[in-house]
Motif scaffolding. Sequence first.
Motif, PDB file in Angstrom:
ATOM      1  N   VAL A  85       0.899  -1.294  -0.057  1.00  0.00           N
ATOM      2  CA  VAL A  85       0.025   0.223  -0.083  1.00  0.00           C
ATOM      3  C   VAL A  85       0.739   1.409   0.042  1.00  0.00           C
ATOM      4  N   LEU A  86       2.300   1.053   0.277  1.00  0.00           N
ATOM      5  CA  LEU A  86       3.197   2.197   0.156  1.00  0.00           C
ATOM      6  C   LEU A  86       4.158   1.627  -0.294  1.00  0.00           C
ATOM      7  N   VAL A  87       4.991   2.322  -1.094  1.00  0.00           N
ATOM      8  CA  VAL A  87       6.527   1.881  -1.654  1.00  0.00           C
ATOM      9  C   VAL A  87       7.058   3.287  -1.860  1.00  0.00           C
ATOM     10  N   VAL A  88       8.004   3.536  -1.098  1.00  0.00           N
ATOM     11  CA  VAL A  88       8.796   4.747  -1.210  1.00  0.00           C
ATOM     12  C   VAL A  88      10.404   4.193  -1.633  1.00  0.00           C
ATOM     13  N   GLU A  89      10.872   4.666  -2.744  1.00  0.00           N
ATOM     14  CA  GLU A  89      12.053   4.316  -3.320  1.00  0.00           C
ATOM     15  C   GLU A  89      13.227   5.342  -3.557  1.00  0.00           C
ATOM     16  N   GLY A  90      14.088   5.677  -2.897  1.00  0.00           N
ATOM     17  CA  GLY A  90      15.030   6.523  -3.142  1.00  0.00           C
ATOM     18  C   GLY A  90      14.684   7.814  -2.944  1.00  0.00           C
ATOM     19  N   VAL A  91      14.005   8.458  -2.103  1.00  0.00           N
ATOM     20  CA  VAL A  91      13.328   9.631  -2.035  1.00  0.00           C
ATOM     21  C   VAL A  91      14.122  10.386  -1.299  1.00  0.00           C
ATOM     22  N   THR A  92      14.399  11.529  -2.109  1.00  0.00           N
ATOM     23  CA  THR A  92      15.471  12.662  -1.462  1.00  0.00           C
ATOM     24  C   THR A  92      14.777  13.968  -1.441  1.00  0.00           C
ATOM     25  N   LYS A  93      15.045  14.821  -0.332  1.00  0.00           N
ATOM     26  CA  LYS A  93      14.457  16.248  -0.341  1.00  0.00           C
ATOM     27  C   LYS A  93      15.500  17.009   0.408  1.00  0.00           C
ATOM     28  N   ILE A 142      11.153   2.758   1.936  1.00  0.00           N
ATOM     29  CA  ILE A 142      10.309   1.985   2.775  1.00  0.00           C
ATOM     30  C   ILE A 142       9.279   1.537   2.088  1.00  0.00           C
ATOM     31  N   ARG A 143       8.761   0.428   2.614  1.00  0.00           N
ATOM     32  CA  ARG A 143       7.655  -0.346   1.985  1.00  0.00           C
ATOM     33  C   ARG A 143       6.424  -0.786   3.106  1.00  0.00           C
ATOM     34  N   VAL A 144       5.292  -0.285   2.955  1.00  0.00           N
ATOM     35  CA  VAL A 144       4.232  -0.920   3.750  1.00  0.00           C
ATOM     36  C   VAL A 144       3.435  -1.743   3.043  1.00  0.00           C
ATOM     37  N   ARG A 145       2.988  -2.739   3.576  1.00  0.00           N
ATOM     38  CA  ARG A 145       2.076  -3.926   3.118  1.00  0.00           C
ATOM     39  C   ARG A 145       0.775  -3.830   3.805  1.00  0.00           C
ATOM     40  N   ALA A 146      -0.182  -4.213   3.323  1.00  0.00           N
ATOM     41  CA  ALA A 146      -1.432  -4.371   3.780  1.00  0.00           C
ATOM     42  C   ALA A 146      -1.599  -5.273   5.093  1.00  0.00           C
ATOM     43  N   GLY A 147      -2.321  -4.850   5.888  1.00  0.00           N
ATOM     44  CA  GLY A 147      -2.254  -5.679   7.116  1.00  0.00           C
ATOM     45  C   GLY A 147      -1.097  -5.553   8.002  1.00  0.00           C
ATOM     46  N   GLU A 148      -0.242  -4.678   7.905  1.00  0.00           N
ATOM     47  CA  GLU A 148       1.054  -4.603   8.560  1.00  0.00           C
ATOM     48  C   GLU A 148       1.324  -3.006   9.089  1.00  0.00           C
ATOM     49  N   VAL A 149       1.932  -3.029  10.342  1.00  0.00           N
ATOM     50  CA  VAL A 149       2.105  -1.691  11.018  1.00  0.00           C
ATOM     51  C   VAL A 149       3.667  -1.490  10.862  1.00  0.00           C
ATOM     52  N   GLY A 152      13.353  10.407  -6.451  1.00  0.00           N
ATOM     53  CA  GLY A 152      12.952   9.205  -6.088  1.00  0.00           C
ATOM     54  C   GLY A 152      11.400   8.917  -6.318  1.00  0.00           C
ATOM     55  N   GLU A 153      10.943   7.772  -6.049  1.00  0.00           N
ATOM     56  CA  GLU A 153       9.371   7.459  -6.239  1.00  0.00           C
ATOM     57  C   GLU A 153       8.610   7.173  -5.133  1.00  0.00           C
ATOM     58  N   ILE A 154       7.186   7.619  -5.105  1.00  0.00           N
ATOM     59  CA  ILE A 154       6.453   7.143  -4.273  1.00  0.00           C
ATOM     60  C   ILE A 154       5.164   6.662  -4.787  1.00  0.00           C
ATOM     61  N   ARG A 155       4.749   5.348  -4.316  1.00  0.00           N
ATOM     62  CA  ARG A 155       3.417   4.802  -4.797  1.00  0.00           C
ATOM     63  C   ARG A 155       2.619   4.256  -3.560  1.00  0.00           C
ATOM     64  N   VAL A 156       1.247   4.922  -3.811  1.00  0.00           N
ATOM     65  CA  VAL A 156       0.262   4.673  -2.746  1.00  0.00           C
ATOM     66  C   VAL A 156      -0.819   3.591  -3.471  1.00  0.00           C
ATOM     67  N   ALA A 157      -0.901   2.498  -2.984  1.00  0.00           N
ATOM     68  CA  ALA A 157      -1.863   1.495  -3.418  1.00  0.00           C
ATOM     69  C   ALA A 157      -1.752   1.374  -4.998  1.00  0.00           C
ATOM     70  N   GLY A 158      -0.540   1.468  -5.357  1.00  0.00           N
ATOM     71  CA  GLY A 158      -0.421   1.413  -7.033  1.00  0.00           C
ATOM     72  C   GLY A 158      -0.354   2.605  -7.655  1.00  0.00           C
ATOM     73  N   VAL A 159      -0.687   3.770  -6.948  1.00  0.00           N
ATOM     74  CA  VAL A 159      -0.736   5.072  -7.551  1.00  0.00           C
ATOM     75  C   VAL A 159       0.602   5.847  -7.606  1.00  0.00           C
TER      76      VAL A 159
END
Length: 326
Positions: free
Chosen positions: A5-13, A26-33, A60-67
């Motif tokens: 539900v969340l994939v953060v890859e190489g994000v720099t700010k 960072i990676r967050v899957r459905a059903g986990e904290v 970097g890239e950020i995807r929320v539930a595939g978006v």
Amino acid sequence: MSDDVLVVEGVTKRFGAVTANAAISIRVRAGEVVGLLGHNGAGKTTLVSQIVGLLRPDAGEIRVAGVDAVAHPGTARRLVALQAQGQVPLDGLTPRTAVELAGRLRGLPRREARRAAERLAVELDITEWIDQRALPEGRGLSGGVRRLAGFAMTVAAPAPLVVLDEPTNDVDAARRRRLWDAVRRLRDRGAGVLLVTHNVLEAEKVVDDLVVLDRGQVVAAGSPARLASGLDDGLRLEVTLPPGGDDPTPDVPFAVRQRVRAGRRVLLVVPADEASPAVTWAASLRDTGVVDGYTLGPATLEDAYLALTESTGAAGDELTEVTSHA
């Protein structure tokens, strides 16, 4: 189909010459904290602002539930339920009205929004104040009740990703426990939860995995047990110094794997076979007034966290670290 539900890859700010986030993944899957752990200023809230589209990453890239949240921040934002670090502006509203409105805005029918408000008030033990109006300048409702109402607004309607930024600020101990139980129920219902905190002890109780940030970088990731096991079979000797007292721990008569000082506390990680001389040493210093007291027990996640972030500590404590010596 991916359960991410969340994939953060190489994000720099960056903000001018300051790098707030440096190639974070960072990676967050459905059903986990997943806990995002770090001291104040480690870059946690900056990362959250990018996840919800308030800031745009420099790389970097950020995807929320595939978006793709960078290319389509508005679409991604609708898939995230966020409790921000600051208090939700409730002035003029009761918690019941605020939660119902939040639920309706996220698509709940009126009756379901009403039921959600009542259910969450019971779960969080704020029924006493559910119809009490919040007034300006913090009057009407305490900071803790406002914070719990903000949490209830966040979770009133289901969302693939729930982001909680320091959700227990101002909340008393008994209701913190209820909030953590509610977070576990979110996980059990299939939501992915990103919990942002600097409270190591609370994070250990609720998260499945942890990502530790220090000065904008990921310095460790894994389950609490895995991170704590990085100290192997070490024992935790915590010595409390008297106000203004000298620190005797740089020169001890036993092996030390890790030494971290936080204010008047000094944490020493010692091999298990050094327990006897360590206790003898600490007891003698306590009996002569050199230290106020000591405790000895298994090494904890907090010890691992302090070892990973030795130069700056949670809540702004100044830390110093010395590597192992005999």
